[in-house]
Design a protein around this motif. Sequence first.
Motif, PDB file in Angstrom:
ATOM      1  N   PRO A 294       0.828  -1.208   0.000  1.00  0.00           N
ATOM      2  CA  PRO A 294       0.000   0.000   0.000  1.00  0.00           C
ATOM      3  C   PRO A 294       0.863   1.260   0.000  1.00  0.00           C
ATOM      4  N   LEU A 295       0.313   2.335  -0.566  1.00  0.00           N
ATOM      5  CA  LEU A 295       1.003   3.607  -0.601  1.00  0.00           C
ATOM      6  C   LEU A 295       0.433   4.536   0.456  1.00  0.00           C
ATOM      7  N   TYR A 296       1.320   5.213   1.143  1.00  0.00           N
ATOM      8  CA  TYR A 296       0.931   6.203   2.149  1.00  0.00           C
ATOM      9  C   TYR A 296       1.422   7.572   1.661  1.00  0.00           C
ATOM     10  N   PHE A 297       0.516   8.507   1.499  1.00  0.00           N
ATOM     11  CA  PHE A 297       0.865   9.860   1.068  1.00  0.00           C
ATOM     12  C   PHE A 297       0.917  10.739   2.311  1.00  0.00           C
ATOM     13  N   LEU A 298       2.098  11.265   2.614  1.00  0.00           N
ATOM     14  CA  LEU A 298       2.340  11.896   3.913  1.00  0.00           C
ATOM     15  C   LEU A 298       2.805  13.335   3.761  1.00  0.00           C
ATOM     16  N   ASP A 299       2.277  14.197   4.621  1.00  0.00           N
ATOM     17  CA  ASP A 299       2.711  15.598   4.664  1.00  0.00           C
ATOM     18  C   ASP A 299       2.699  16.081   6.100  1.00  0.00           C
ATOM     19  N   PHE A 300       3.734  16.842   6.471  1.00  0.00           N
ATOM     20  CA  PHE A 300       3.856  17.430   7.807  1.00  0.00           C
ATOM     21  C   PHE A 300       3.634  18.928   7.737  1.00  0.00           C
ATOM     22  N   GLU A 301       3.288  19.522   8.867  1.00  0.00           N
ATOM     23  CA  GLU A 301       3.386  20.967   9.057  1.00  0.00           C
ATOM     24  C   GLU A 301       4.199  21.213  10.327  1.00  0.00           C
ATOM     25  N   GLN A 317      14.223  25.834  15.657  1.00  0.00           N
ATOM     26  CA  GLN A 317      14.099  24.442  15.229  1.00  0.00           C
ATOM     27  C   GLN A 317      12.671  24.197  14.749  1.00  0.00           C
ATOM     28  N   GLN A 318      12.514  23.430  13.685  1.00  0.00           N
ATOM     29  CA  GLN A 318      11.192  23.142  13.159  1.00  0.00           C
ATOM     30  C   GLN A 318      10.520  22.085  14.036  1.00  0.00           C
ATOM     31  N   ILE A 319       9.399  22.463  14.617  1.00  0.00           N
ATOM     32  CA  ILE A 319       8.650  21.586  15.514  1.00  0.00           C
ATOM     33  C   ILE A 319       7.383  21.123  14.784  1.00  0.00           C
ATOM     34  N   VAL A 320       7.298  19.827  14.498  1.00  0.00           N
ATOM     35  CA  VAL A 320       6.123  19.312  13.792  1.00  0.00           C
ATOM     36  C   VAL A 320       4.921  19.291  14.727  1.00  0.00           C
ATOM     37  N   PHE A 321       3.746  19.625  14.171  1.00  0.00           N
ATOM     38  CA  PHE A 321       2.547  19.658  15.007  1.00  0.00           C
ATOM     39  C   PHE A 321       1.337  18.986  14.349  1.00  0.00           C
ATOM     40  N   GLN A 322       1.445  18.638  13.047  1.00  0.00           N
ATOM     41  CA  GLN A 322       0.326  17.957  12.423  1.00  0.00           C
ATOM     42  C   GLN A 322       0.791  17.167  11.212  1.00  0.00           C
ATOM     43  N   TYR A 323      -0.018  16.203  10.831  1.00  0.00           N
ATOM     44  CA  TYR A 323       0.233  15.500   9.576  1.00  0.00           C
ATOM     45  C   TYR A 323      -1.085  15.109   8.942  1.00  0.00           C
ATOM     46  N   SER A 324      -1.000  14.886   7.627  1.00  0.00           N
ATOM     47  CA  SER A 324      -2.107  14.311   6.875  1.00  0.00           C
ATOM     48  C   SER A 324      -1.587  13.058   6.202  1.00  0.00           C
ATOM     49  N   LEU A 325      -2.439  12.034   6.116  1.00  0.00           N
ATOM     50  CA  LEU A 325      -2.027  10.740   5.580  1.00  0.00           C
ATOM     51  C   LEU A 325      -3.161  10.152   4.747  1.00  0.00           C
ATOM     52  N   HIS A 326      -2.907   9.973   3.458  1.00  0.00           N
ATOM     53  CA  HIS A 326      -3.836   9.238   2.595  1.00  0.00           C
ATOM     54  C   HIS A 326      -3.231   7.866   2.297  1.00  0.00           C
ATOM     55  N   ARG A 327      -4.039   6.839   2.390  1.00  0.00           N
ATOM     56  CA  ARG A 327      -3.547   5.474   2.140  1.00  0.00           C
ATOM     57  C   ARG A 327      -4.286   4.866   0.961  1.00  0.00           C
TER      58      ARG A 327
END
Length: 494
Positions: A294-301, A317-327
């Motif tokens: 399966p493919l996972y499409f991932l993006d951070f903010e 420093q870049q602090i991640v706080f969210q992600y979106s994931l389509h599978r």
Amino acid sequence: MPATLSKSTFLRGNQCLKSLYLNWYHPELKDPVSPMQQAIFNQGHDVGKVAQQLFPGGFDAGIYVPDQYQKSIELTRQKISNGIPVIYEAGFATGQLHCFIDILVKDGNSWKAFEVKSSTQVKPVNILDAAYQYYVMTQSGLPLKDFSLVVLNNRYTRKGELDIKQLFQIESVYPAVLKLQNKVKTDVECFLTVLDGHEIPDTDIGPHCYDPYTCDFHGHCWTHVPDYSVFDIARLSADKKWELYRRGIMKLEDIPDDFKLNESQRQQVGLELTGENYVDIKEIRKFIHNLHFPLYFLDFESFQPAIPLYNSSRPYQQIVFQYSLHRMETKDSLPIHQEFLSPADGADPRIPFIKNLIADIGSTGDIIVFNSAFEAGRLMEIAQNFPEFKFHISGIVSRIKDLMPLFQHRHFYKPEMKGSYSIKQVLPAVVPGFSYKSLAIGDGGTASHAYMSLFSETDENKIQLTSENLLEYCKMDTLAMVEILKVLLNLAHD
């Protein structure tokens, strides 16, 4: 009312006399300040406030009301007379000049000045504005024995309470400031003469429009430049762009055939003229055939606080706080969406972020991103800061495949991309009907500052709306990759 100069207008004059004149007489022509720009200004103000702890117990002479700086200058004069040893936002004036210094500290019969910058290094423009401040302060009669710039120390890692002395670095620029005093005097006379005149200086656009800052009259001065011009040719040096402009060449179709461009740049110009697309089926098939479902499409903010808010973090420093994931289970299956947004409750968002991501992203299948340097970089930082997640993160990073190089290296190119391989340009070009234009949040910078605004927001309706907008934006990033890949799958199949 005679024209006056402040530190900011002094720097503006050094950058462009036309900008100096317009700022005084036609401020309505300025570009509007974006929420992101305002957030940057606010962050600089916050850094200045924290830096006051280097010299605690001082008196704040700042008035913080536009056009009422005279009150601050008078207040500063009173506190100096009263023997106050530390003054914040001290105001000074001489003739048509005025300035404010972040921190003023008495040392014997003289004073030391400290100007705070939210950057992590001293820049030439910082020394120039310090030279102007020194000139105004000493001309007003203040005995000043030293002048220092205070910048953030990007090697400092927070552990527990902020260590103010480690967080900041103090660098005396006194010798450099003294060397610039004749220049300041000459510049001041020139700028006041310009402001006393009745004609807008005839200054054409040039590299100075961005050096040292992007001018806020850009929209006014660049109206004669086409929306798509020689300035949009990808990876063309600034010198060559300005060479074309000085030759009166702004449109791509006017570029002479013998003007030196590399193959990629010549391709961009050529496809714009013909309106044709370029598709390298071999490279696209190579990418597609190397995918494992399966493919996972991932993006951070992420956001970058100047003052580190959490343990194991540095300034900016870049602090991640969210992600979106389509599978996508198979190339024909409908994508399933998952997402995470950390509450802005003061806790370190990286811990719940990585725990949720590990749970959502499985252990098999490729992970598609657009610019792997960002996602992989953030993940490796988390692994370094929180070693308990290192094993899982290593597995995630090993599965990442980057969609961006197909567009970066022009294996797929359409004139609508205008030389850019940003997903914001690629999406509407590759998948007509899809774009970011309708979103309340349309870019990563706005997203990061929107999230930071939640730290102090108390209105529940605004918190909910901002959170929904953040989720919609991040979701669009991964949906964009899904839709782009569908087009590539169809091309590879044909």
